[in-house]
Each structure stands twice: as structure tokens, then as C-alpha cells.
Design a protein around this motif. Sequence first.
Motif, mmCIF file in Angstrom:
data_model
loop_
_atom_site.group_PDB
_atom_site.id
_atom_site.type_symbol
_atom_site.label_atom_id
_atom_site.label_comp_id
_atom_site.label_asym_id
_atom_site.label_seq_id
_atom_site.Cartn_x
_atom_site.Cartn_y
_atom_site.Cartn_z
ATOM 1 N N MET A 9 2.345 1.544 -3.432
ATOM 2 C CA MET A 9 1.286 1.902 -4.373
ATOM 3 C C MET A 9 0.960 3.390 -4.286
ATOM 4 O O MET A 9 0.805 4.076 -5.310
ATOM 5 N N GLN A 10 0.874 3.917 -3.068
ATOM 6 C CA GLN A 10 0.563 5.331 -2.888
ATOM 7 C C GLN A 10 1.653 6.219 -3.476
ATOM 8 O O GLN A 10 1.387 7.301 -3.994
ATOM 9 N N THR A 18 0.833 -1.204 0.000
ATOM 10 C CA THR A 18 0.000 0.000 0.000
ATOM 11 C C THR A 18 0.864 1.249 0.000
ATOM 12 O O THR A 18 0.600 2.218 -0.733
ATOM 13 N N SER A 41 -5.926 0.072 -7.144
ATOM 14 C CA SER A 41 -4.858 1.068 -7.221
ATOM 15 C C SER A 41 -5.095 2.094 -8.318
ATOM 16 O O SER A 41 -4.644 3.237 -8.221
ATOM 17 N N TYR A 100 -1.003 -2.065 -14.417
ATOM 18 C CA TYR A 100 -0.172 -3.086 -13.790
ATOM 19 C C TYR A 100 -0.261 -4.412 -14.542
ATOM 20 O O TYR A 100 -1.171 -4.654 -15.333
ATOM 21 N N MET A 119 1.233 6.203 -7.368
ATOM 22 C CA MET A 119 0.045 6.934 -7.817
ATOM 23 C C MET A 119 0.339 8.410 -8.051
ATOM 24 O O MET A 119 -0.426 9.100 -8.732
ATOM 25 N N LEU A 133 -5.696 -5.494 -4.129
ATOM 26 C CA LEU A 133 -4.896 -4.287 -3.942
ATOM 27 C C LEU A 133 -4.551 -3.645 -5.287
ATOM 28 O O LEU A 133 -4.659 -2.425 -5.458
ATOM 29 N N LEU A 134 -4.160 -4.456 -6.244
ATOM 30 C CA LEU A 134 -3.809 -3.934 -7.561
ATOM 31 C C LEU A 134 -5.026 -3.378 -8.297
ATOM 32 O O LEU A 134 -4.947 -2.336 -8.960
#
Length: 302
Positions: free
Chosen positions: A84-85, A81, A116, A120, A88, A112-113
Amino acid sequence: MNRVLGGNLRKEILIISLVGLVFITFMFTTLILEEHWKLSERKYCGRLQEEIINSPEAYNQHTIHAITSTYTRLSQKADLTSLMQTLMHLHNFHCWIVIEDSDEKTALVTKLLKKSGLHYTHLNIKNSEQTKCVKHLQTTNAALAWVRKHIGPDEGVVYFMDDDNTYDLKVFEDMRTTKVASVWPVGLATDLIVEGPALCKDGKVLTWRAVWKPDRKVPIDMSGFALSAAFLRHHPDVYFIDVEPLESQFLADLGLTKDRMEAKANNCTEVNVWHTRTKKYIPHLEDEALKLGPEFNPNVEV
């Protein structure tokens, strides 16, 4: 009397007509000015876009393809996470290649993906327990094979991202200008405060800061370099092998040496990536909490 009324009526009609004419003229003028403004804006944006494309800074727009190997553990969702943040916030980030050390894709990483919003690719392969030095050998090489097969030779740069490291956005902007292989210092690596290129000038590395196996052909952490997609495509048979040092051997097998690496991070004066590692978390009091009953132990994904 009728003449007076008729005169007043004509005056009112004349006034109304004049007001209508003024209003129509105002609206027509406004529309003309608006169209003129839109046309000017398009011309300006066109000139601006042309200037950007033709400028040296246009090279900074190369896309980034990031490879992340991950495995199941208590901190996996938290680590991914966080990563990922970070991703982004990037522009022109083309693809996050996430590969799981697993016989099948897990629900946790899949969800999670999906949420997002990133572009991916989700892969999986089980790492061999027979490797002597490198735990994530099969996952990293499988992702590398996917990159060589699916990414064109002119499609930017490739970067290997550990799922628990810490990244400043600037490290991504720096790597966009990679011609062949770029490098930068890494914080908190190999029991040092900082490891990698130390003294750099005009984009060249003059000295390297390394204590662990200082004679490595390129003494750098995995998160301390990026490679152009074209360069990787020119070496289709080079993969990571089960030896230490992993990164240095891989770069050497690609034909790279210390003097060929392109210095980034403001001539190596900045640290924009840290080899942080999530400490294995052991919930010592979990058994006590479970004894409290179901109302105190909801079924929630962590």
C-alpha cells in the motif's frame, strides 16, 4: 499669524494628498502587474499542457489497474501495508483490485483499504481446495472478470501484484507505455537470481533466462508482465487454468509468444521487481508470553 497657519495647513493637506495619490498609484500598478502575471502563467501552463498532450511522452500517462490476491496469515497486514505504501507514491494509479481468499471480507483488509486513501475495489471469493497446482486460481480469475466488466478498453494497463513482492516505482512507470503486452526481468524468481528476458534490443527480447521449464512459451513470473486493458477485452474468454506453468499458459492462451512481448526496464538491463516471499512466521514463544497475564498481552491487531 492666521495666514501662516492657513499656509501650513494647505501644505500638509497637499502632502497628504500626494502621499495618498502615490499609494493609490502603487496599489493600482501592483494589481495590474499581478493580473498580468496570472494571465501569463495561465498562458504558459496552457502551452505546457498542450505540449505534454501532443508529445510522445504523453503515452506514459496511461493509468494502472493492479490486481492483488491475498489470504489471512500473520504477516498479511505487514505485507499489504508495505504494498500500500508503494502504491501511494504513484500518480495516475486508477484502481487497486484486492481480492481475498475468504467467504467474506475480513475486517483487517477492509480497514486497511479504507485508510489507504487509494482508489480500490474490495472483492472476496473462497479458493477451491480441489485445485492441483494453483492455490489462488479462483481469486485471480474473479478479479480478472471484474476488470473485463468494469474497465473500459482504453483505460490503461492491468498488472498482477503478489501481496508480498517488492516493487521499485520505476516498474510502474515502465508499464505505462504498454501497447499489448510488456515484460521485464524479475529478481529472486524460480530459484534464480534473475529470471525472464535477458538480452533485449530496441524493445524486443532476443534471449530469455530460464532454467525451470525453459521451454515455456513465455518464461516469466507473474510480476514480470503487464497487459493492456484493450487487449484483455479482446479476449473475454481467456482465464488462468489449473496447470503449471500458470503464467506462461495464460499468456499463450491470449495468443502471445516470446517475440511479441515488449521489452521494458531499459531494454531489460534493470531489475525493478523482486519475487520476495514472506517466510511463514511461527511465534514459538507466544505460549510463554500468554502465561504472563493480561497486563502483558494487550488485545492489539498485528
